[in-house]
Write a protein that holds these residues in place. Structure first.
Motif, PDB file in Angstrom:
ATOM      1  N   HIS A 109       0.849  -1.193   0.000  1.00 37.94           N
ATOM      2  CA  HIS A 109       0.000   0.000   0.000  1.00 37.94           C
ATOM      3  C   HIS A 109       0.880   1.237   0.000  1.00 37.94           C
ATOM      4  O   HIS A 109       2.043   1.195   0.407  1.00 37.94           O
ATOM      5  CB  HIS A 109      -0.921   0.027   1.213  1.00 37.94           C
ATOM      6  CG  HIS A 109      -2.128   0.898   1.004  1.00 37.94           C
ATOM      7  ND1 HIS A 109      -3.152   0.542   0.148  1.00 37.94           N
ATOM      8  CD2 HIS A 109      -2.470   2.107   1.502  1.00 37.94           C
ATOM      9  CE1 HIS A 109      -4.077   1.487   0.150  1.00 37.94           C
ATOM     10  NE2 HIS A 109      -3.683   2.450   0.951  1.00 37.94           N
ATOM     11  N   GLN A 110       0.283   2.334  -0.458  1.00 37.67           N
ATOM     12  CA  GLN A 110       0.992   3.607  -0.434  1.00 37.67           C
ATOM     13  C   GLN A 110       1.033   4.152   1.002  1.00 37.67           C
ATOM     14  O   GLN A 110       0.225   3.762   1.837  1.00 37.67           O
ATOM     15  CB  GLN A 110       0.276   4.617  -1.338  1.00 37.67           C
ATOM     16  CG  GLN A 110      -0.006   4.127  -2.739  1.00 37.67           C
ATOM     17  CD  GLN A 110      -1.416   3.589  -2.888  1.00 37.67           C
ATOM     18  OE1 GLN A 110      -1.893   2.836  -2.050  1.00 37.67           O
ATOM     19  NE2 GLN A 110      -2.095   3.983  -3.960  1.00 37.67           N
ATOM     20  N   PHE A 120      -6.205  -0.715   5.358  1.00 35.26           N
ATOM     21  CA  PHE A 120      -4.742  -0.685   5.482  1.00 35.26           C
ATOM     22  C   PHE A 120      -4.312  -1.648   6.592  1.00 35.26           C
ATOM     23  O   PHE A 120      -3.388  -2.453   6.420  1.00 35.26           O
ATOM     24  CB  PHE A 120      -4.308   0.749   5.813  1.00 35.26           C
ATOM     25  CG  PHE A 120      -2.821   1.002   5.809  1.00 35.26           C
ATOM     26  CD1 PHE A 120      -2.232   1.697   4.764  1.00 35.26           C
ATOM     27  CD2 PHE A 120      -2.011   0.597   6.856  1.00 35.26           C
ATOM     28  CE1 PHE A 120      -0.866   1.965   4.753  1.00 35.26           C
ATOM     29  CE2 PHE A 120      -0.650   0.848   6.865  1.00 35.26           C
ATOM     30  CZ  PHE A 120      -0.077   1.534   5.807  1.00 35.26           C
ATOM     31  N   VAL A 121      -4.995  -1.567   7.721  1.00 36.03           N
ATOM     32  CA  VAL A 121      -4.710  -2.436   8.866  1.00 36.03           C
ATOM     33  C   VAL A 121      -5.156  -3.866   8.573  1.00 36.03           C
ATOM     34  O   VAL A 121      -4.456  -4.829   8.900  1.00 36.03           O
ATOM     35  CB  VAL A 121      -5.404  -1.889  10.127  1.00 36.03           C
ATOM     36  CG1 VAL A 121      -5.318  -2.886  11.287  1.00 36.03           C
ATOM     37  CG2 VAL A 121      -4.796  -0.550  10.532  1.00 36.03           C
ATOM     38  N   TRP A 148       4.952  -4.129   1.659  1.00 34.74           N
ATOM     39  CA  TRP A 148       5.696  -3.429   0.598  1.00 34.74           C
ATOM     40  C   TRP A 148       5.123  -2.020   0.496  1.00 34.74           C
ATOM     41  O   TRP A 148       3.972  -1.829   0.129  1.00 34.74           O
ATOM     42  CB  TRP A 148       5.519  -4.198  -0.711  1.00 34.74           C
ATOM     43  CG  TRP A 148       6.141  -3.596  -1.930  1.00 34.74           C
ATOM     44  CD1 TRP A 148       5.655  -2.569  -2.677  1.00 34.74           C
ATOM     45  CD2 TRP A 148       7.343  -4.029  -2.586  1.00 34.74           C
ATOM     46  NE1 TRP A 148       6.470  -2.322  -3.750  1.00 34.74           N
ATOM     47  CE2 TRP A 148       7.514  -3.197  -3.725  1.00 34.74           C
ATOM     48  CE3 TRP A 148       8.274  -5.030  -2.331  1.00 34.74           C
ATOM     49  CZ2 TRP A 148       8.597  -3.355  -4.588  1.00 34.74           C
ATOM     50  CZ3 TRP A 148       9.349  -5.170  -3.191  1.00 34.74           C
ATOM     51  CH2 TRP A 148       9.503  -4.344  -4.294  1.00 34.74           C
ATOM     52  N   MET A 149       5.934  -1.037   0.841  1.00 31.76           N
ATOM     53  CA  MET A 149       5.441   0.339   0.875  1.00 31.76           C
ATOM     54  C   MET A 149       5.550   1.005  -0.494  1.00 31.76           C
ATOM     55  O   MET A 149       6.652   1.185  -1.018  1.00 31.76           O
ATOM     56  CB  MET A 149       6.201   1.174   1.910  1.00 31.76           C
ATOM     57  CG  MET A 149       5.542   2.524   2.186  1.00 31.76           C
ATOM     58  SD  MET A 149       6.549   3.632   3.217  1.00 31.76           S
ATOM     59  CE  MET A 149       6.816   2.636   4.668  1.00 31.76           C
ATOM     60  N   GLY A 150       4.416   1.385  -1.054  1.00 31.81           N
ATOM     61  CA  GLY A 150       4.403   2.081  -2.343  1.00 31.81           C
ATOM     62  C   GLY A 150       4.669   3.557  -2.169  1.00 31.81           C
ATOM     63  O   GLY A 150       3.835   4.403  -2.520  1.00 31.81           O
ATOM     64  N   SER A 151       5.838   3.875  -1.655  1.00 34.24           N
ATOM     65  CA  SER A 151       6.129   5.248  -1.241  1.00 34.24           C
ATOM     66  C   SER A 151       6.350   6.197  -2.415  1.00 34.24           C
ATOM     67  O   SER A 151       6.427   7.408  -2.229  1.00 34.24           O
ATOM     68  CB  SER A 151       7.356   5.273  -0.330  1.00 34.24           C
ATOM     69  OG  SER A 151       8.472   4.707  -0.980  1.00 34.24           O
ATOM     70  N   GLU A 152       6.445   5.651  -3.633  1.00 33.16           N
ATOM     71  CA  GLU A 152       6.710   6.508  -4.792  1.00 33.16           C
ATOM     72  C   GLU A 152       5.439   7.060  -5.423  1.00 33.16           C
ATOM     73  O   GLU A 152       5.499   7.849  -6.373  1.00 33.16           O
ATOM     74  CB  GLU A 152       7.520   5.713  -5.825  1.00 33.16           C
ATOM     75  CG  GLU A 152       8.888   5.305  -5.301  1.00 33.16           C
ATOM     76  CD  GLU A 152       9.579   4.275  -6.178  1.00 33.16           C
ATOM     77  OE1 GLU A 152       9.399   4.328  -7.403  1.00 33.16           O
ATOM     78  OE2 GLU A 152      10.293   3.414  -5.629  1.00 33.16           O
ATOM     79  N   GLY A 356      -4.408  -8.658  -1.596  1.00 31.83           N
ATOM     80  CA  GLY A 356      -4.837  -7.338  -2.058  1.00 31.83           C
ATOM     81  C   GLY A 356      -6.346  -7.216  -2.065  1.00 31.83           C
ATOM     82  O   GLY A 356      -7.080  -8.198  -1.944  1.00 31.83           O
ATOM     83  N   GLY A 357      -6.811  -5.983  -2.207  1.00 28.28           N
ATOM     84  CA  GLY A 357      -8.236  -5.723  -2.290  1.00 28.28           C
ATOM     85  C   GLY A 357      -8.788  -6.072  -3.658  1.00 28.28           C
ATOM     86  O   GLY A 357      -8.080  -6.598  -4.527  1.00 28.28           O
TER      87      GLY A 357
END
Length: 543
Positions: A109-110, A120-121, A148-152, A356-357
């Motif tokens: 998720h971002q 998210f939780v 996995w953080m979609g920080s971009e 995933g959703g």
């Protein structure tokens, strides 16, 4: 409800009862997701292994044959965790990733501020629950839950707000580019607003302090999110990875180069989409180049045009030689879009399942051809757990109306109709009258047929003209009676607005913080306890 008294304060122990619904019963999930759950033959070509224990075992075999660079992965994770105090379980899981019999269960998720929405939780606890259960079922392997953080991601409109008490709280910032790289400046004002709302709750003060420690003591959003997730889930062994890293992205160099020079990913995904679109609406479409250019406050698509590569909405452009040199020297400046993100994840991790959703699962079903093309094992796709949490006060209102929480997946008018019809014991139904009318016209048709068969059509027309007004009268009687039930209608509206904010699922709007402020870590533990592994059901929790 149990109560624990400590030092004069009352702490509530969260004790939840659960009811499961099928996803069809909720009415909130698309055809492609329902077909995937039921393993429709139409979808069989678009995934590798079913979301079953047997599918997991098959995915393990596929992954054993194609191992990632485990040394690189562990080295980078250890570097990312250097400034964070974490649990022994997390440290052990990172070290176990060096072993060829260790596999990951991943969700992504971002970095939405303060975790964004409840799901998210939920998705994090789902990967944790599956990893723990698989270790029990297959003790010869190790399973590591990974976030996995979609920080971009650069969609600040989506990631820069939360809903609290029905109010939308927005982070006001003029920063642009990848949200994960944004400074946390200005979030102190939102935390102050949250404090005013939640500090009176038993765990409110501790939660506010946690937000201050994570966000106001961090240089950027991805670091703050990393700290928050670690604080909430480290005891469960969750490993967080930030893929915005030059050393990690070098793994993707051949794919990125193929994308830039030959548009290989677009061609492969389009083939799958052409097949998938025969039966379903697709979730995402490939572009000629599926990469963003990521530098400073810029994250914009790279577009091939007239022999050059242009960075959209900027004056930045590269020749073929220049962009290949840039990719080699600075892989961190190339950011995969939704078409390539999953491939990046699976090339880096020893992954066997992705949670995933509905939207995520739908676009992953477009990607199998891409994975086959690059000879990367395709993970088992597991639809994340979904919950509706019903507080005691709403349970009591629902019970007084003689309804159940599951009834509220119906519309307001359906609920009111059910309530009125039940209280009037069917008095408003013209069932007997309609049946008598049908019987009368059956006799008339028999008599008419005995005289002349051509009269049957005339009698049937008379029957239709008689029955339709009776059906309309029945509807009018019900509408007239409903107007007498203004109080009940208000109660239905109040309950439904609370359980389905903005007319949607609670988990897609509300934030975890009000629940955590009230229940503390017990809220996390209860969601974990009621989380399923690969059994796809929608769970109502009455707490």
């Amino acid at each position: 409800m149990l109560r624990l008294v400590i030092l004069g304060s009352i702490f509530l122990i969260m004790d939840c009862n659960s009811t499961n619904l099928s996803y069809e019963q909720t009415g909130y999930f698309s055809k492609i997701i329902l077909d995937y759950i039921h393993q429709s033959n139409q979808l069989a070509p678009f995934y590798q292994h079913p979301a079953t224990t047997e599918g997991i075992r098959a995915a393990i075999q596929s992954r054993q044959a194609v191992q990632p660079n485990r040394t690189l992965l562990v080295k980078e994770l250890q570097k990312q965790y250097e400034s964070v105090q974490t649990s022994a379980a997390v440290q052990q899981n990172i070290e176990q990733l060096l072993q060829p019999n260790t596999f990951t269960i991943t969700t992504a998720h971002q970095p939405a501020i303060f975790t964004g929405h409840l799901y998210f939780v939920y998705k994090i606890l789902h990967v944790i629950k599956i990893a723990h259960q698989l270790k029990k079922d297959m003790p010869e392997f190790n399973f590591v839950p990974v976030f996995w953080m979609g920080s971009e991601d650069a969609d600040l409109d989506e990631l820069g707000h939360i809903y609290l008490g029905g109010e939308k709280l927005v982070w006001e910032t003029k920063q642009t580019g990848a949200v994960g790289r944004m400074k946390t400046t200005g979030l102190d004002q939102l935390i102050h607003r949250i404090e005013g709302e939640l500090s009176v709750q038993p765990y409110g003060a501790a939660l506010i302090q946690l937000l201050r420690d994570c966000y106001l003591q961090s240089t950027d959003i991805q670091t703050a999110t990393f700290k928050l997730i670690n604080a909430l889930f480290a005891e469960y062994g969750l490993v967080v990875i930030v893929p915005d890293s030059a050393s990690l992205k070098r793994v993707m160099h051949p794919v990125f180069e193929d994308d830039l020079l030959h548009q290989g990913p677009a061609q492969q995904v389009q083939k799958t989409i052409d097949e998938l679109e025969r039966h379903y609406k697709v979730q995402a479409h490939p572009r000629p180049v599926n990469l963003f250019y990521l530098k400073d406050e810029v994250r914009e698509l790279i577009e091939p045009l007239n022999g050059h590569y242009h960075v959209r909405n900027t004056k930045i452009q590269f020749s073929k030689e220049e962009i290949l040199a840039e990719l080699k020297a600075h892989p961190e400046r190339f950011s995969p879009n939704v078409i390539l993100r999953g491939l990046y994840q699976e090339m880096l991790l020893p992954n066997i399942a992705f949670i995933g959703g509905g939207g995520e699962t739908a676009y992953w079903l477009e990607l199998k051809g891409l994975f086959d093309y690059y000879k990367v094992p395709f993970p088992v796709l597991v639809l994340r757990n979904s919950f509706l949490v019903v507080e005691k006060k709403w349970q009591e209102k629902i019970q007084r109306m003689g309804l159940q929480p599951k009834d509220f997946f119906q519309t307001e008018q359906q609920l009111l109709t059910h309530l009125v019809s039940r209280q009037k014991n069917g008095e408003l139904k013209l069932k007997q009258e309609l049946e008598a009318t049908v019987q009368l016209y059956t006799l008339l048709k028999n008599k008419a047929a005995a005289v002349d068969q051509s009269l049957l059509q005339h009698v049937e027309a008379l029957q239709a003209r008689t029955i339709k007004p009776l059906q309309e009268l029945e509807k009018k009687l019900l509408r007239a009676e409903k107007r007498k039930y203004e109080s009940e209608q208000r109660q239905i509206q109040a309950v439904r607005s609370a359980l389905f904010p903005q007319g949607g699922l609670q988990e897609r709007i509300d934030n975890f913080m009000p629940w955590y402020a009230q229940w503390g870590p017990d809220f996390i533990q209860n969601i974990y306890n009621h989380s399923h592994t690969t059994n796809p059901v929608f769970t109502i929790l009455e707490c």
